[in-house]
Design an enzyme around this catalytic site. Sequence first.
Site, PDB file in Angstrom:
ATOM      1  N   HIS A 166      -6.260   7.449  -2.108  1.00 12.39           N
ATOM      2  CA  HIS A 166      -7.111   6.612  -1.262  1.00 12.39           C
ATOM      3  C   HIS A 166      -6.360   5.827  -0.190  1.00 12.39           C
ATOM      4  O   HIS A 166      -6.986   5.307   0.742  1.00 12.39           O
ATOM      5  CB  HIS A 166      -7.927   5.643  -2.135  1.00 12.39           C
ATOM      6  CG  HIS A 166      -7.162   4.452  -2.591  1.00 12.39           C
ATOM      7  ND1 HIS A 166      -6.289   4.481  -3.665  1.00 12.39           N
ATOM      8  CD2 HIS A 166      -7.128   3.171  -2.132  1.00 12.39           C
ATOM      9  CE1 HIS A 166      -5.771   3.289  -3.845  1.00 12.39           C
ATOM     10  NE2 HIS A 166      -6.262   2.467  -2.924  1.00 12.39           N
ATOM     11  N   ASP A 167      -5.025   5.727  -0.273  1.00 13.28           N
ATOM     12  CA  ASP A 167      -4.250   5.022   0.756  1.00 13.28           C
ATOM     13  C   ASP A 167      -3.134   5.894   1.323  1.00 13.28           C
ATOM     14  O   ASP A 167      -2.125   5.376   1.807  1.00 13.28           O
ATOM     15  CB  ASP A 167      -3.664   3.730   0.185  1.00 13.28           C
ATOM     16  CG  ASP A 167      -4.638   2.561   0.260  1.00 13.28           C
ATOM     17  OD1 ASP A 167      -5.458   2.551   1.194  1.00 13.28           O
ATOM     18  OD2 ASP A 167      -4.598   1.681  -0.620  1.00 13.28           O
ATOM     19  N   ASP A 215      -9.451  -0.442  -7.050  1.00 13.09           N
ATOM     20  CA  ASP A 215      -8.565  -0.725  -5.924  1.00 13.09           C
ATOM     21  C   ASP A 215      -8.105  -2.177  -5.943  1.00 13.09           C
ATOM     22  O   ASP A 215      -6.966  -2.489  -5.568  1.00 13.09           O
ATOM     23  CB  ASP A 215      -9.305  -0.403  -4.625  1.00 13.09           C
ATOM     24  CG  ASP A 215      -8.419  -0.499  -3.397  1.00 13.09           C
ATOM     25  OD1 ASP A 215      -7.189  -0.341  -3.534  1.00 13.09           O
ATOM     26  OD2 ASP A 215      -8.956  -0.718  -2.292  1.00 13.09           O
ATOM     27  N   GLN A 232      -6.343 -17.134  -2.136  1.00 13.84           N
ATOM     28  CA  GLN A 232      -6.576 -16.256  -3.282  1.00 13.84           C
ATOM     29  C   GLN A 232      -7.839 -16.670  -4.034  1.00 13.84           C
ATOM     30  O   GLN A 232      -8.627 -15.826  -4.459  1.00 13.84           O
ATOM     31  CB  GLN A 232      -5.378 -16.284  -4.230  1.00 13.84           C
ATOM     32  CG  GLN A 232      -4.174 -15.494  -3.749  1.00 13.84           C
ATOM     33  CD  GLN A 232      -4.422 -13.995  -3.791  1.00 13.84           C
ATOM     34  OE1 GLN A 232      -4.979 -13.421  -2.860  1.00 13.84           O
ATOM     35  NE2 GLN A 232      -4.022 -13.371  -4.876  1.00 13.84           N
ATOM     36  N   HIS A 251       0.836  -1.204   0.000  1.00 10.82           N
ATOM     37  CA  HIS A 251       0.000   0.000   0.000  1.00 10.82           C
ATOM     38  C   HIS A 251       0.870   1.254   0.000  1.00 10.82           C
ATOM     39  O   HIS A 251       0.916   2.008   0.973  1.00 10.82           O
ATOM     40  CB  HIS A 251      -0.948  -0.005   1.206  1.00 10.82           C
ATOM     41  CG  HIS A 251      -2.031  -1.026   1.100  1.00 10.82           C
ATOM     42  ND1 HIS A 251      -1.956  -2.265   1.708  1.00 10.82           N
ATOM     43  CD2 HIS A 251      -3.223  -1.012   0.435  1.00 10.82           C
ATOM     44  CE1 HIS A 251      -3.059  -2.965   1.448  1.00 10.82           C
ATOM     45  NE2 HIS A 251      -3.841  -2.221   0.672  1.00 10.82           N
TER      46      HIS A 251
END
EC number: 3.1.4.35
Length: 865
Positions: free
Chosen positions: A643-644, A754, A807, A603
């Site tokens: 956004h991060d 995202d 995953q 991130h």
Amino acid sequence: MERGSPGAGAARLPRDQDSVEAWLDDHRDFTFSYFVKKATREMVNAWFAERVHTIPVCKEGIRGHAESCSCSSQQSSRADSSAPGTPTRKISASEFDRPLRPIVVKDSEGTVSFLADSEKKEQMPLTPPRFDNDEGDQCSRLLELVKDISSHLDVTALCHKIFLHIHGLISADRYSLFLVCEDSSNDKFLISRLFDVAEGSTLEEASNNCIRLEWNKGIVGHVAALGEPLNIKDAYEDPRFNAEVDQITGYKTQSILCMPIKNHREEVVGVAQAINKKSGNGGTFTEKDEKDFAAYLAFCGIVLHNAQLYETSLLENKRNQVLLDLASLIFEEQQSLEVILKKIAATIISFMQVQKCTIFIVDEDCSDSFSSVFHMECEELEKLPDTLTRERDANRINYMYAQYVKNTMEPLNIPDVSKDKRFPWTNENTGNVNQQCIRSLLCTPIKNGKKNKVIGVCQLVNKMEENTGKVKPFNRNDEQFLEAFVIFCGLGIQNTQMYEAVERAMAKQMVTLEVLSYHASAAEEETKELQSLAAAVVPSAQTLKITDFSFSDFELSDLETALCTIRMFTDLNLVQNFQMKHEVLCRWILSVKKNYRKNVAYHNWRHAFNTAQCMFAALKAGKIQNKLTDLEILALLIAALSHDLDHRGVNNSYIQRSEHPLAQLYCHSIMEHHHFDQCLMILNSPGNQILSGLSIEEYKTTLKIIKQAILATDLALYIKRRGEFFELIRKNQFNLEDPHQKELFLAMLMTACDLSAITKPWPIQQRIAELVATEFFDQGDRERKELNIEPADLMNREKKNKIPSMQVGFIDAICLQLYEALTHVSEDCFPLLDGCRKNRQKWQALAEQQEKTLINGESSQAKRN
């Protein structure tokens, strides 16, 4: 039946009672005389009680009232015999339906207050007493007196009239009434309410003279202390008689009839005195005079009791109104300590009738001194100067008593400072003007909420007589009221000090934010370098491949990612439409990049850039641009890049469990709120204001969309809202013209971008998955080390072999349905769905392969065993 048996007497009793009652009605003189001589206090109270009627209120009218009366006995019997029922309410809600004075009133200037003006009610005039000696008319006079007692509460006026009535019976020359009072030390004394009432004297004349008598001294003091009457034929022969009053007034006292006035608890509340019998029996009072005097004094006791109750209720009401006003004042004024203490001091002076009020504030750094002093005098009430403490007034303030009270933490009440020997400075003839002008003093500590620390002292000087203006001592009521006052003083001081502390903290925060915004902004050299490159040439979107859903940034430098971002703003017409300056745009992009932490594996700036690239590709290649407004496109691109911001490499769950300060700022979506705050800080920093070309309404709308978009990246919110979106798509009811559905779509689009790493070509997806796993495992290590908890499988480094199966589960639970819905909105977004499906197949194959390897390993191990 025999004559002497009880039954015979009971049979004739009603007839005898009727005869006696009829005879008494015909002989009123005898009836009155017997009542005056024989009636006890209990009989008088019962007589009053019989004439107090409660009027039932019945909403059903007369008929309903009659029905309720007829069945009341049945209901009461049933209630008594029933099981425990609903408790009876002490106060019915209907009690408040009666017309009452408004709780909140406005004064003549329109100021809202709890303190009402004194109500002036018209009272019936007192009936003039009749002085005829006809015993037959004494009953009528008694009834007139009772009528006055029931409709008036003025002790002085009623007792004056009672004395005039008594004069018609015992013919004394003078009458006096003394009431029992207590000083601050709870020592009793007597104060004359009426003095030397004579035939023809007016109420004003009798009530003007005020004399204080000591308890258990003199004739009056002795009667008050013992509660027994005295009939003295010659006052000068009685050693208890004090001739000083005669010497002052020039009046010769001979005979005295002195009687106590008691309340219903048989406590002495006053003393009545008649002086000098005018006629008959040699100028001395007879036994009949004593009985007549005692009978009328019973009414005086009733008058005093009722009036004291009434005065107490008025005082309590006034106190409550003042305290409510103080509470209101504290909540109204919290910005200035000087202003609030000025208003509190003015309230104390006006209510308690004192000459001076001084409030000392203890110095927090040096507890032996005062940091500030607020002084006000009664002459200043009308002026209310802006500055209470003036240099020229310093010599008028006495600090020594306040220092003593601060050290002892106990109130100090000195009736007469000149006679108090406890303090050395009162005995020294220093010539201090301030010390000389102090007569009575009341000083109380102001404590904080915990009651273990003095934060100030309130000092009152010289309580004034309301009518005469003479200085008098403070009593116990003053002490109690000041104790209540200083509670509000303490609240006001603490609230104001807290407000000032918050203001200082906010000022420090503003300075800190200013410093942070300076360091958060990109360096000028870096900005100029990017601006130079952008001015020379920025490759096209096709050349940079930023319109491809399969885009990879691994081969790009940070400077090249910034150039790609400039191209996105340019190709979306945002630079032209919103008059962005190239220098400001370059600085903002580099500032955003700078505020992502480089020690976070996934991130970071690269993830934000890839999210923005996917948004750009969805808008351009996915043909979503023509479905949105320019403001929405601008907000989405800014949100994607921001956004991060300042991500710490941990999720919201870790922030909460570690009790990080961020968890105290927001109740949900903790990190997402923090990301938006960082975004807002950069947008408002000097040189980074890329939204300066927007109007106020456009600016508000853009920030609203940015906030909604950034918060939408919280997967908890996505899971909560996606059902509605998927249902609209499934039912073919999705409509972008609907504002709510538009907002929902922007949130889903933001989440899709995202998570777009899951749609990349397999080599890119594998590499990104490793970065994500590294960050998650680092958080798991911190949870195990710092929080002493076992991390979830997703964060557990020891469960690394489960990554493929996890995953697959992530794609099935979170991603696949989202990209399917997005493809229904725009078919050109199909590459996202296709990439997600292909990666699922790859992860599924790896998971199956790992499972086979695990099974084979377990089989081999079993064979060896």
